[in-house]
Scaffold this motif. Structure first.
Motif, PDB file in Angstrom:
ATOM      1  N   SER A  12     -14.486  56.403 -65.211  1.00 58.01           N
ATOM      2  CA  SER A  12     -13.822  55.352 -65.983  1.00 58.01           C
ATOM      3  C   SER A  12     -13.118  56.004 -67.164  1.00 58.01           C
ATOM      4  O   SER A  12     -13.763  56.621 -68.023  1.00 58.01           O
TER       5      SER A  12
ATOM      6  N   LYS B 211      -7.012  60.750 -62.852  1.00 64.76           N
ATOM      7  CA  LYS B 211      -7.498  59.646 -62.032  1.00 64.76           C
ATOM      8  C   LYS B 211      -7.038  59.801 -60.591  1.00 64.76           C
ATOM      9  O   LYS B 211      -7.820  59.622 -59.646  1.00 64.76           O
TER      10      LYS B 211
ATOM     11  N   GLN C  31     -16.862  58.116 -59.306  1.00 70.88           N
ATOM     12  CA  GLN C  31     -16.677  56.804 -59.930  1.00 70.88           C
ATOM     13  C   GLN C  31     -16.507  56.986 -61.439  1.00 70.88           C
ATOM     14  O   GLN C  31     -17.440  56.804 -62.221  1.00 70.88           O
TER      15      GLN C  31
END
Length: 477
Positions: free
Chosen positions: A220, A238, A218
């Motif tokens: 960012s 990503k 997870q």
């Protein structure tokens, strides 16, 4: 003791310090060259001004009114203050001499020539001379102009000044220094800002990489990177992390599936043999239990062999034996051998071969394995009645074998993973046993023969797989 690890430097500090060092060296070279150029230009301009001053004085003296001042009477008016025109602190040395070089007047009493000018100065053809004095006296530049009227020589105007005074400047050097310092600060600030903007997203990617390494997918990352390469780096990372997350979830699920597939026959065999051993069953029923156990054993052995074969091919430990073969014959034999061992029922199998023979270099046994696997998959994808079409096609350099079925197809979201090892579709895992190695194994075998295995199309009305093989020029005999 191991070698000391080289100390790592943050990207921003690395580029900032090296750029600052580079710009300082570059600006130092520029400053030295500029200072030399300023010195040369200043010397040249002031010599031109000295020539102009000498010509002006000559012009005044050839006038009848000013000629009376030539012997030195009231000669102070001949030497006006002209140092400011040359941007110098004081006027240069000015001499007025007769044709023989005897000094008649001078603007400063401390002139180096006492009474008479050096004959070498007057005899030199050039109007501008550089004198290198001995005895530690610095070089002297001399400009001379003759005082003539109607081809009659009345004397000489000589202007002299030392090289240090002619090249002495302050304002230009001050401006150069300010400019160099300004450029250095501006360049350092620019590279600091640029390197900071570049290093920040890289730091974020590095931080995200540590998260992924620790099993946390997870992440960012910023999406506002303006540099194309940085944007591609972030976007690719990503996608990689998302793919890893999917593969990790798939690996966990498939490991559970493989464990279940191997555990089921073991449990079944154990229960059946225990019943026979304990005398729970006997006679024909015990014989039936033993036959079922043998079938389960064969099933488990097949799974283990699939695993070993796949791992061997993945490690390039199983070579292929390439032979020149007729593709029509290979396909026809492979379909026939498969049909012999199947209960087809309402299943129809059509084969369309090439009208002209084409040769390929393949391993016949490995090719049979690929065909068998694809035909088995096609059969498992359909509920009777159904149809399998095997079509051989050719292009300029490639031969194709298409296996088409009329089954329900592969869901769109599963299609990118069908060639992943141990992957089994959601529907297939509950209907058909196995380890999910058939398609990955077949693709590796096709690639080992310089070909490939592709999914051409899969819709709710059917699926088409294609075996691609390189065509060879020689005819099959």
């Amino acid at each position: 003791m191991s070698k000391t690890t080289k100390k790592r430097v943050p990207l921003q500090r690395y580029w900032t310090t090296r750029y600052l060092l580079t710009i300082l060296v570059g600006l130092t070279i520029i400053a030295v060259v500029s200072a030399l150029w300023i010195r040369h230009t200043t010397l040249k301009n002031r010599l031109h001004m000295m020539e102009f001053m000498a010509e002006e004085m000559v012009s005044r003296m050839v006038n009848q009114q000013d000629r009376e001042m030539l012997p030195g009477e009231n000669s102070s008016g001949l030497f006006p203050e002209r140092g400011h025109l040359m941007d110098m602190e004081k006027n240069p040395l000015i001499y007025i001499a007769d044709p023989q070089g005897i000094i008649l007047a001078s603007n400063r009493p401390e002139h180096p020539w006492q009474g008479r000018l050096d004959a070498a100065i007057l005899n030199e053809e050039s109007d501008v001379q550089k004198l290198s004095e001995d005895g530690g006296v610095e070089p002297l530049y001399v400009v001379k102009k003759p005082i003539e009227s109607e081809s009659v020589l009345f004397g000489w105007v000589v202007i002299a000044e030392t090289e240090s005074n002619l090249t002495k400047v302050k304002q230009e050097y001050r401006q150069l220094f300010i400019m160099i310092i300004g450029l250095a600060l501006l360049g350092w600030a620019a590279i600091y800002i640029v390197s900071r903007k570049l290093s920040h997203p890289i730091q974020e990617v590095s931080k995200a990489a540590r998260q992924v390494r620790n099993g946390d997918y997870q992440i960012s990352l910023p999406n506002d990177a303006k540099a194309e390469e940085v944007h591609e780096l972030i976007h690719s990372f990503k996608e990689m992390s998302q793919q890893l997350q999917k593969l990790e979830a798939l690996r966990t699920e498939l490991l559970a599936g493989v464990t279940h597939e191997l555990k089921t026959p073991v449990t079944s065999i154990s229960g059946l043999l225990q019943a026979v051993n304990d005398g729970v069953v006997s006679g024909e029923e015990a014989k039936e239990f033993l036959e079922i156990s043998l079938k389960e054993t064969a099933k488990m052995r097949t799974m283990v062999e699939d695993l070993l074969a796949f791992n061997s091919f993945a490690a390039s430990a199983v070579p292929v034996s390439l032979k020149t073969q007729s593709l029509n014959k290979l396909v026809k034999d492979a379909v026939h051998q498969w049909k012999v061992g199947q209960e087809l029922g309402d299943l129809v199998v059509d084969v369309e071969l090439l009208q002209e023979e084409e040769n390929v270099r393949v391993d016949p046994v490995r090719f049979q394995q690929i065909m068998t696997n694809l035909l088995n998959n096609a059969k498992q994808a359909m509920d009777p009645p159904g149809k399998i079409e095997v079509t051989v096609k050719k292009s300029i350099n490639t031969l194709h074998v298409d296996i088409k079925d009329t089954g329900s197809g592969i869901p769109q979201e599963e299609q990118p993973f069908i060639f992943e090892r141990f992957y089994r579709g959601h529907e297939k895992k509950y209907k058909v046993g196995g380890l999910g190695l058939g398609l990955p194994f077949s693709k590796m075998v096709a690639q080992a023969m310089d070909g490939d295995l592709e999914l051409i199309k899969s819709t709710p009305t059917g699926t088409i797989f294609r075996i691609c093989l390189p065509k060879i020029a020689s005819s099959f005999i």
